[in-house]
Scaffold this motif. Structure first.
Motif, PDB file in Angstrom:
ATOM      1  N   SER A  72       0.836  -1.198   0.000  1.00 56.33           N
ATOM      2  CA  SER A  72       0.000   0.000   0.000  1.00 56.33           C
ATOM      3  C   SER A  72       0.875   1.253   0.000  1.00 56.33           C
ATOM      4  O   SER A  72       2.041   1.201   0.407  1.00 56.33           O
ATOM      5  CB  SER A  72      -0.948  -0.014   1.206  1.00 56.33           C
ATOM      6  OG  SER A  72      -0.236   0.021   2.417  1.00 56.33           O
ATOM      7  N   GLY A  76       2.698   8.815   6.269  1.00 59.49           N
ATOM      8  CA  GLY A  76       2.039   8.887   7.569  1.00 59.49           C
ATOM      9  C   GLY A  76       2.118   7.580   8.329  1.00 59.49           C
ATOM     10  O   GLY A  76       2.507   6.539   7.799  1.00 59.49           O
ATOM     11  N   ARG A  78       0.810   4.372   9.711  1.00 64.54           N
ATOM     12  CA  ARG A  78      -0.256   3.466   9.274  1.00 64.54           C
ATOM     13  C   ARG A  78      -0.548   2.370  10.278  1.00 64.54           C
ATOM     14  O   ARG A  78      -1.588   1.739  10.215  1.00 64.54           O
ATOM     15  CB  ARG A  78       0.111   2.866   7.923  1.00 64.54           C
ATOM     16  CG  ARG A  78       0.264   3.960   6.853  1.00 64.54           C
ATOM     17  CD  ARG A  78       0.592   3.410   5.494  1.00 64.54           C
ATOM     18  NE  ARG A  78       1.973   2.943   5.441  1.00 64.54           N
ATOM     19  CZ  ARG A  78       2.427   2.051   4.568  1.00 64.54           C
ATOM     20  NH1 ARG A  78       1.611   1.514   3.688  1.00 64.54           N
ATOM     21  NH2 ARG A  78       3.694   1.697   4.564  1.00 64.54           N
ATOM     22  N   ASP A 128       6.099   4.620   9.364  1.00 66.63           N
ATOM     23  CA  ASP A 128       5.042   3.665   9.041  1.00 66.63           C
ATOM     24  C   ASP A 128       4.410   3.042  10.281  1.00 66.63           C
ATOM     25  O   ASP A 128       3.207   2.838  10.333  1.00 66.63           O
ATOM     26  CB  ASP A 128       5.608   2.536   8.156  1.00 66.63           C
ATOM     27  CG  ASP A 128       6.192   3.055   6.867  1.00 66.63           C
ATOM     28  OD1 ASP A 128       5.415   3.519   6.024  1.00 66.63           O
ATOM     29  OD2 ASP A 128       7.435   3.011   6.712  1.00 66.63           O
ATOM     30  N   ASP A 149      -4.378  10.110  11.131  1.00 67.09           N
ATOM     31  CA  ASP A 149      -5.416  10.190  10.106  1.00 67.09           C
ATOM     32  C   ASP A 149      -5.210   9.151   8.995  1.00 67.09           C
ATOM     33  O   ASP A 149      -6.118   8.911   8.208  1.00 67.09           O
ATOM     34  CB  ASP A 149      -5.508  11.604   9.524  1.00 67.09           C
ATOM     35  CG  ASP A 149      -4.196  12.131   8.996  1.00 67.09           C
ATOM     36  OD1 ASP A 149      -3.143  11.839   9.583  1.00 67.09           O
ATOM     37  OD2 ASP A 149      -4.226  12.863   7.986  1.00 67.09           O
ATOM     38  N   ARG A 150      -4.043   8.545   8.937  1.00 69.30           N
ATOM     39  CA  ARG A 150      -3.785   7.490   7.937  1.00 69.30           C
ATOM     40  C   ARG A 150      -3.658   6.110   8.580  1.00 69.30           C
ATOM     41  O   ARG A 150      -3.238   5.153   7.931  1.00 69.30           O
ATOM     42  CB  ARG A 150      -2.519   7.802   7.161  1.00 69.30           C
ATOM     43  CG  ARG A 150      -2.687   9.068   6.336  1.00 69.30           C
ATOM     44  CD  ARG A 150      -1.489   9.334   5.495  1.00 69.30           C
ATOM     45  NE  ARG A 150      -1.692  10.575   4.779  1.00 69.30           N
ATOM     46  CZ  ARG A 150      -1.399  10.733   3.517  1.00 69.30           C
ATOM     47  NH1 ARG A 150      -0.854   9.762   2.841  1.00 69.30           N
ATOM     48  NH2 ARG A 150      -1.623  11.895   2.935  1.00 69.30           N
ATOM     49  N   GLN A 152      -4.187   2.527   9.717  1.00 70.44           N
ATOM     50  CA  GLN A 152      -4.893   1.390   9.129  1.00 70.44           C
ATOM     51  C   GLN A 152      -5.034   0.238  10.115  1.00 70.44           C
ATOM     52  O   GLN A 152      -5.975  -0.545  10.023  1.00 70.44           O
ATOM     53  CB  GLN A 152      -4.137   0.891   7.890  1.00 70.44           C
ATOM     54  CG  GLN A 152      -4.027   1.914   6.792  1.00 70.44           C
ATOM     55  CD  GLN A 152      -3.107   1.453   5.671  1.00 70.44           C
ATOM     56  OE1 GLN A 152      -2.670   0.306   5.609  1.00 70.44           O
ATOM     57  NE2 GLN A 152      -2.789   2.365   4.775  1.00 70.44           N
TER      58      GLN A 152
END
Length: 166
Positions: A72, A76, A78, A128, A149-150, A152
């Motif tokens: 991906s 930011g 993750r 990351d 905000d990023r 995952q």
């Protein structure tokens, strides 16, 4: 009773850079917790795992997470891994470094008892993976140093210990 057939890491379809790291570490095959946790995490499912110390729990969650990150776009933070103590946070960072040396992925630790400046820089650069203890992470969040905000993936490692600690 029949003994389970060992599951080979290459059967999971992991990124070759991760398989190389596993080979470098000399892991012959997946441990039971890894064999059970890696496939559903690769499918994007939530997993709760429990196993004794030394059974490969960290690799069980990191390998599929790192595989996902490799496929991906970067930018930011993750992944956030919460740990109850700075000792565990440092240990998990070491596991990250062992599993990700052949990848471009970056990680940082955030915990108390050390100068916050380097942690602030790492958070602002958007590595990351952030491995943190809740108290220091909250300090950085209140100061505006941490952005998620990023985000995952959230890992609550040793969640029972964190709950016991309040």
């Amino acid at each position: 009773m029949t003994e389970a057939v060992p599951v080979q890491f290459d059967s999971f379809g992991l990124n070759p850079a991760l398989l190389r790291a596993v080979s470098d570490l000399g892991f012959p095959h997946a441990t039971p917790i890894q064999a059970k946790a890696i496939p559903p995490i690769l499918e994007g499912k939530d997993v709760i795992g429990c196993a004794q110390t030394g059974t490969g729990k960290t690799a069980a969650f990191f390998l599929p997470i790192l595989h996902h990150l490799m496929g991906s776009p970067r930018g930011g933070t993750r992944v956030l891994v919460l740990e109850p103590t700075r000792e565990l946070a440092a240990q998990v960072l070491e596991h990250f470094r062992e599993l990700a040396p052949h990848t471009p992925l970056k990680a940082a630790t955030v915990y108390g008892g050390v100068a916050p400046g380097p942690q602030m820089q790492a958070l602002r650069s958007g590595c990351d993976v952030v491995i943190a203890t809740p108290g220091r992470l909250l300090d950085h969040m209140h100061q505006g140093n941490a952005r998620f905000d990023r985000l995952q993936v959230l890992v609550l490692d040793e969640a029972d210990r964190m709950l016991d600690m309040g």
